[in-house]
Design a protein around this motif. Structure first.
Motif, PDB file in Angstrom:
ATOM      1  N   SER A 102       0.827  -1.208   0.000  1.00 30.11           N
ATOM      2  CA  SER A 102       0.000   0.000   0.000  1.00 30.11           C
ATOM      3  C   SER A 102       0.861   1.256   0.000  1.00 30.11           C
ATOM      4  CB  SER A 102      -0.931   0.005   1.215  1.00 30.11           C
ATOM      5  OG  SER A 102      -0.173  -0.095   2.410  1.00 30.11           O
ATOM      6  N   TRP A 103       2.019   1.194   0.663  1.00 33.86           N
ATOM      7  CA  TRP A 103       2.922   2.345   0.696  1.00 33.86           C
ATOM      8  C   TRP A 103       3.667   2.450  -0.621  1.00 33.86           C
ATOM      9  CZ3 TRP A 103       7.664   3.155   4.372  1.00 33.86           C
ATOM     10  CH2 TRP A 103       8.000   4.513   4.390  1.00 33.86           C
ATOM     11  N   ALA A 104       4.167   1.332  -1.106  1.00 28.11           N
ATOM     12  CA  ALA A 104       4.913   1.348  -2.360  1.00 28.11           C
ATOM     13  C   ALA A 104       4.033   1.799  -3.518  1.00 28.11           C
ATOM     14  CB  ALA A 104       5.489  -0.037  -2.633  1.00 28.11           C
ATOM     15  N   ALA A 105       2.730   1.539  -3.419  1.00 30.88           N
ATOM     16  CA  ALA A 105       1.812   1.923  -4.494  1.00 30.88           C
ATOM     17  C   ALA A 105       1.446   3.400  -4.448  1.00 30.88           C
ATOM     18  CB  ALA A 105       0.537   1.074  -4.411  1.00 30.88           C
ATOM     19  N   SER A 106       1.995   4.136  -3.486  1.00 21.99           N
ATOM     20  CA  SER A 106       1.660   5.553  -3.376  1.00 21.99           C
ATOM     21  C   SER A 106       2.369   6.407  -4.414  1.00 21.99           C
ATOM     22  CB  SER A 106       2.036   6.066  -1.979  1.00 21.99           C
ATOM     23  OG  SER A 106       3.452   6.020  -1.820  1.00 21.99           O
ATOM     24  N   GLY A 107       3.339   5.831  -5.135  1.00 25.29           N
ATOM     25  CA  GLY A 107       4.092   6.587  -6.118  1.00 25.29           C
ATOM     26  C   GLY A 107       5.350   7.218  -5.554  1.00 25.29           C
ATOM     27  N   HIS A 108       5.616   7.013  -4.256  1.00 23.63           N
ATOM     28  CA  HIS A 108       6.800   7.598  -3.625  1.00 23.63           C
ATOM     29  C   HIS A 108       7.941   6.598  -3.496  1.00 23.63           C
ATOM     30  CE1 HIS A 108       4.662  11.277  -2.687  1.00 23.63           C
ATOM     31  NE2 HIS A 108       3.688  10.564  -2.165  1.00 23.63           N
ATOM     32  N   VAL A 109       7.739   5.389  -4.020  1.00 22.23           N
ATOM     33  CA  VAL A 109       8.740   4.332  -3.888  1.00 22.23           C
ATOM     34  C   VAL A 109       9.034   3.741  -5.257  1.00 22.23           C
ATOM     35  CG1 VAL A 109       9.065   1.968  -3.089  1.00 22.23           C
ATOM     36  CG2 VAL A 109       8.273   3.698  -1.497  1.00 22.23           C
ATOM     37  N   LEU A 110      10.316   3.537  -5.541  1.00 26.10           N
ATOM     38  CA  LEU A 110      10.735   2.743  -6.690  1.00 26.10           C
ATOM     39  C   LEU A 110      11.567   1.584  -6.155  1.00 26.10           C
ATOM     40  CD1 LEU A 110      11.746   5.412  -9.367  1.00 26.10           C
ATOM     41  CD2 LEU A 110       9.809   3.851  -9.446  1.00 26.10           C
ATOM     42  N   LEU A 111      11.120   0.371  -6.396  1.00 22.88           N
ATOM     43  CA  LEU A 111      11.831  -0.809  -5.940  1.00 22.88           C
ATOM     44  C   LEU A 111      12.995  -1.095  -6.879  1.00 22.88           C
ATOM     45  CD1 LEU A 111       8.704  -3.015  -5.177  1.00 22.88           C
ATOM     46  CD2 LEU A 111      10.007  -1.632  -3.558  1.00 22.88           C
ATOM     47  N   VAL A 112      14.166  -1.339  -6.303  1.00 18.90           N
ATOM     48  CA  VAL A 112      15.358  -1.627  -7.097  1.00 18.90           C
ATOM     49  C   VAL A 112      16.109  -2.786  -6.449  1.00 18.90           C
ATOM     50  CG1 VAL A 112      15.605   0.725  -7.963  1.00 18.90           C
ATOM     51  CG2 VAL A 112      16.732   0.084  -5.824  1.00 18.90           C
ATOM     52  N   ASN A 113      17.084  -3.312  -7.169  1.00 18.86           N
ATOM     53  CA  ASN A 113      17.947  -4.363  -6.648  1.00 18.86           C
ATOM     54  C   ASN A 113      19.325  -3.760  -6.452  1.00 18.86           C
ATOM     55  OD1 ASN A 113      18.624  -6.934  -5.807  1.00 18.86           O
ATOM     56  ND2 ASN A 113      19.227  -7.598  -7.844  1.00 18.86           N
ATOM     57  N   ALA A 114      19.561  -3.157  -5.294  1.00 21.40           N
ATOM     58  CA  ALA A 114      20.794  -2.411  -5.041  1.00 21.40           C
ATOM     59  C   ALA A 114      21.632  -3.111  -3.980  1.00 21.40           C
ATOM     60  CB  ALA A 114      20.474  -0.989  -4.594  1.00 21.40           C
ATOM     61  N   THR A 115      22.933  -2.953  -4.081  1.00 19.77           N
ATOM     62  CA  THR A 115      23.853  -3.509  -3.093  1.00 19.77           C
ATOM     63  C   THR A 115      24.809  -2.421  -2.623  1.00 19.77           C
ATOM     64  OG1 THR A 115      25.349  -4.218  -4.856  1.00 19.77           O
ATOM     65  CG2 THR A 115      23.769  -5.839  -4.051  1.00 19.77           C
ATOM     66  N   VAL A 116      25.067  -2.410  -1.314  1.00 16.05           N
ATOM     67  CA  VAL A 116      26.002  -1.469  -0.693  1.00 16.05           C
ATOM     68  C   VAL A 116      26.814  -2.245   0.330  1.00 16.05           C
ATOM     69  CG1 VAL A 116      26.267   0.683   0.578  1.00 16.05           C
ATOM     70  CG2 VAL A 116      24.293   0.378  -0.919  1.00 16.05           C
ATOM     71  N   GLY A 117      28.127  -2.110   0.292  1.00 16.53           N
ATOM     72  CA  GLY A 117      28.983  -2.802   1.253  1.00 16.53           C
ATOM     73  C   GLY A 117      28.764  -2.308   2.666  1.00 16.53           C
ATOM     74  N   ASP A 118      28.854  -3.209   3.631  1.00 15.80           N
ATOM     75  CA  ASP A 118      28.664  -2.830   5.033  1.00 15.80           C
ATOM     76  C   ASP A 118      29.703  -1.806   5.491  1.00 15.80           C
ATOM     77  OD1 ASP A 118      26.586  -4.574   5.094  1.00 15.80           O
ATOM     78  OD2 ASP A 118      27.613  -6.123   6.269  1.00 15.80           O
TER      79      ASP A 118
END
Length: 662
Positions: A453-469
């Motif tokens: 419901s939140w992601a469908a608000s238009g304020h979220v783009l789902l991606v497959n991202a990686t960041v080192g710790d």
């Protein structure tokens, strides 16, 4: 001769009857079917339909003029465990709106729409179902920016600049005088000193030059300022009455090395200042309730637990926030907890070994600003909190929990190149009794899912991202990649009971067809199982014409008539297949089975059966997924308990087919 003629006429009449439905009592078969069916109290409005034809309006306004491949999916393809399948594929030109029609599960409330940006770069937006339609967009022209404070907005008045130098007119402070009342002015020490007491005046500055160490065994510094020059060292050992505590009410400016030992280190006075351009080791729990803490670009600060409660009573009035915490460098601690405050900002690297908590109270939100990189090695918990994220900021946590009132703001618009990244490695949980709101646009990567419901608000783009710790710098780069596996084409499962002249056992595996979603105007049909002893044929009707798929399903599976093949081939590649072209929807096709020698006694799914009435017993079903059908002689409600609840109330348990019980 006459007798032979009569006998021949009787035989012809008998043969002609073998193809007629009135050879048996169809009403009796239906009554027996109803008696044997595992659900007795069928919803009178039940039509057994689990499929729908949906529409997606997709707009792309990225300002590139390029053509993008767009896929409509059943699930978030970036989850660690997902059920993402492709329902539709289209090429959409930037600056246009395209309309896609596709078959979908009728219970599907959200469509995941993936845009291929580059060879590896994909973005997914979530569209909610409204009036039988999904609407999605990438790069809408309307800017979506946070209306609340941006992350880079906190300044500290009269902040001393780095490059501390002891003034030439400073007086030397002897070992005997450091414990006395030091009057206003500038002082320095010329050799290593230890003291169990220090008493500086309000306008006193004590300089520790390079190569010099001052060790203080004290419970507090009441007034004045200790300035640690580059190469200098200040060591403080807390000596509080109850515990080995140390309280800073004056100021410490550091460009060398400061070590604070004890159980707790307190800043409780609004006049207190701790400014760091060097290295600070706080070998104690740091509790900030008043004063100013600043870690500069060259600063490195390490503590145990950090707790902030700045007694802020009104987030809209900065004069009522008694503490300021700003990090422009590297700050590390085991846990970071804020229970009150809003003059709090991370602009560079905040590294947490364990938990990050923003836990305000009702009517008193905690506000935290981030324009840098936060790495939380444990769980992040937000409750009655506002998290502002700016620019290419990153918040990486192992798990994420939202409770009560939470707001996530971003200052990025939909067309901005750099958007903040919220990365929850394992899972995100949300108390749906609370209020969760958002502004701006944020990239989100989450191991299990993000709230539809939140992601469908238009304020979220789902991606497959990686960041080192242990990524370095304030805004480390992160890579966006395709899903680890490319989502396959969706499959729908047609299952039949061979109820023609006799009733069945309702294991719905007498004939099983796996049918792909429509792609480029065609579908592929695979024969998955033949769980009946009767010799059965499978076919379909399209545009009013009958077509045979397999005249004998047993022969198609390589066995003799009457040999049960259940389970059948384990993979789609090994199943016998046929193709139907020039199709726009599975609704255009009416699949059926019949006994090989009785082509007029057909079994259809309820939607295609002209004799079916609402609330009746189904003889075949279309399951909107690659379904694990029951074993031989296993009733459908034994493998899927939710089937019975759905049969009794068509508005409940609508995704029963996803939850096998055996």
């Amino acid at each position: 001769m006459k007798k032979l003629l009569i006998l021949w006429m009787v035989l012809v009449a008998f043969a002609s009857c073998t193809d007629r439905k009135d050879l048996f009592d169809s009403g009796r078969v239906k009554e027996e079917a109803k008696e044997n069916f595992p659900i007795k109290d069928i919803d009178p409005d039940q039509d057994w339909n689990m499929m729908a034809v949906r529409t997606l309006d997709i707009t792309i306004n990225a300002g590139t003029g390029a053509v993008y491949t767009v896929k409509v999916l059943t699930d978030n393809p970036f989850k660690v465990e997902n059920d993402a399948h492709v329902l539709a594929v289209a090429d959409v030109k930037d600056g246009t709106t395209a309309t896609l029609k596709f078959d979908a599960p009728s219970a599907m409330e959200y469509a995941y729409v993936m845009r291929q940006v580059g060879t590896k770069d994909c973005e997914v937006t979530v569209a909610a179902l409204k009036d039988d339609k999904f609407v999605a967009a990438f790069g809408r022209s309307a800017t979506q920016r946070a209306v609340s404070e941006r992350a880079a907005n906190i300044t500290i008045d009269n902040l001393p600049a780095p490059g501390f130098v002891c003034p030439s007119d400073a007086e030397e402070l002897s070992e005997e005088n450091i414990t006395g009342n030091v009057r206003n002015g500038a002082y320095y020490i010329s050799k290593n000193l230890k003291a169990d007491k220090i008493n500086l005046s309000e306008d006193t500055k004590l300089y520790i030059k390079s190569g010099i160490t001052l060790t203080l065994n004290v419970d507090k510094i009441d007034k004045g300022t200790i300035v640690v020059c580059k190469g200098g060292t200040l060591r403080i050992n807390g000596t509080g009455k109850d515990d080995d505590d140390f309280t800073l009410k004056g100021s410490i400016y550091n460009e060398g090395t400061v070590t604070i030992n004890g159980d707790d280190f307190y800043m409780q006075n609004k006049e207190a200042e701790l400014v760091n351009y060097g290295i600070i080791y706080i070998e104690a729990d740091f509790e900030l309730s008043a004063g100013e803490f600043y870690n500069g670009e060259s600063g490195q600060c390490v503590s145990y637990e950090t707790s902030i409660d700045s007694n802020s009573t009104d987030g809209a009035n900065e004069n009522k926030s008694s503490a300021t915490w700003v990090n422009d460098g590297y700050y590390a601690c085991d846990g970071f907890k804020v229970s009150s405050g809003y003059r709090l900002q991370n602009n560079c690297n905040l590294h947490l070994g364990e938990d990050f908590k923003l836990e305000g109270s009702d009517g008193k939100d905690v506000i935290f600003n981030n324009s840098g990189f936060i790495h939380c090695g444990g769980k992040a918990e937000l409750e009655n909190a506002i998290l502002n994220m700016a620019g290419k900021s990153i918040f990486k946590t192992q798990s994420l929990e939202f409770e009560k009132s939470v707001r996530l703001n971003s200052d990025a618009g939909v067309q901005d190149k750099d958007k903040p990244l919220l990365l929850c490695v394992n899972k995100a949980l949300y108390d749906d009794k609370g209020e969760l709101t958002m502004s701006g646009v944020t990239y989100v990567t989450c191991g299990n899912d993000f709230f539809d419901s939140w992601a469908a608000s238009g304020h979220v783009l789902l991606v497959n991202a990686t960041v080192g710790d242990h990524a370095q710098g304030c805004n480390p780069d992160y890579d966006k990649e395709e899903p680890s596996t490319t989502p396959p084409l969706a499959i729908f499962t047609y299952v039949f009971e061979d109820i023609t002249t006799t009733t069945g056992d309702y294991d719905f595996n007498d004939v099983v067809l796996k049918v792909t979603a429509v792609n480029n105007g065609q579908v592929t049909i695979a024969l998955a199982a033949a769980g009946a002893t009767k010799e059965l044929s499978a076919g379909y009707k399209v545009n009013g014409r009958d077509n045979i798929l397999w005249s004998s399903v047993h022969e198609a599976l390589g066995v003799s008539a009457g040999t049960i093949v259940n389970p059948g081939p384990s993979t789609l590649a090994d199943m016998p297949k046929q193709t139907i072209k020039n199709i726009t929807s599975l609704g255009d096709i009416a699949f059926y089975i019949h006994e090989k020698n009785n082509p007029n006694l057909r079994v259809y799914i309820s939607q295609d059966d002209p004799e079916f009435q609402l609330g009746g017993v189904p003889f075949a079903l279309c399951i909107p997924t690659d379904w694990a059908y029951p074993a031989e002689r296993q009733m459908i409600n034994e493998k899927y308990e939710g089937f019975g609840a759905w049969g009794e109330d068509r508005n409940s348990h609508q995704e029963w087919y996803k939850k096998p019980t055996k």
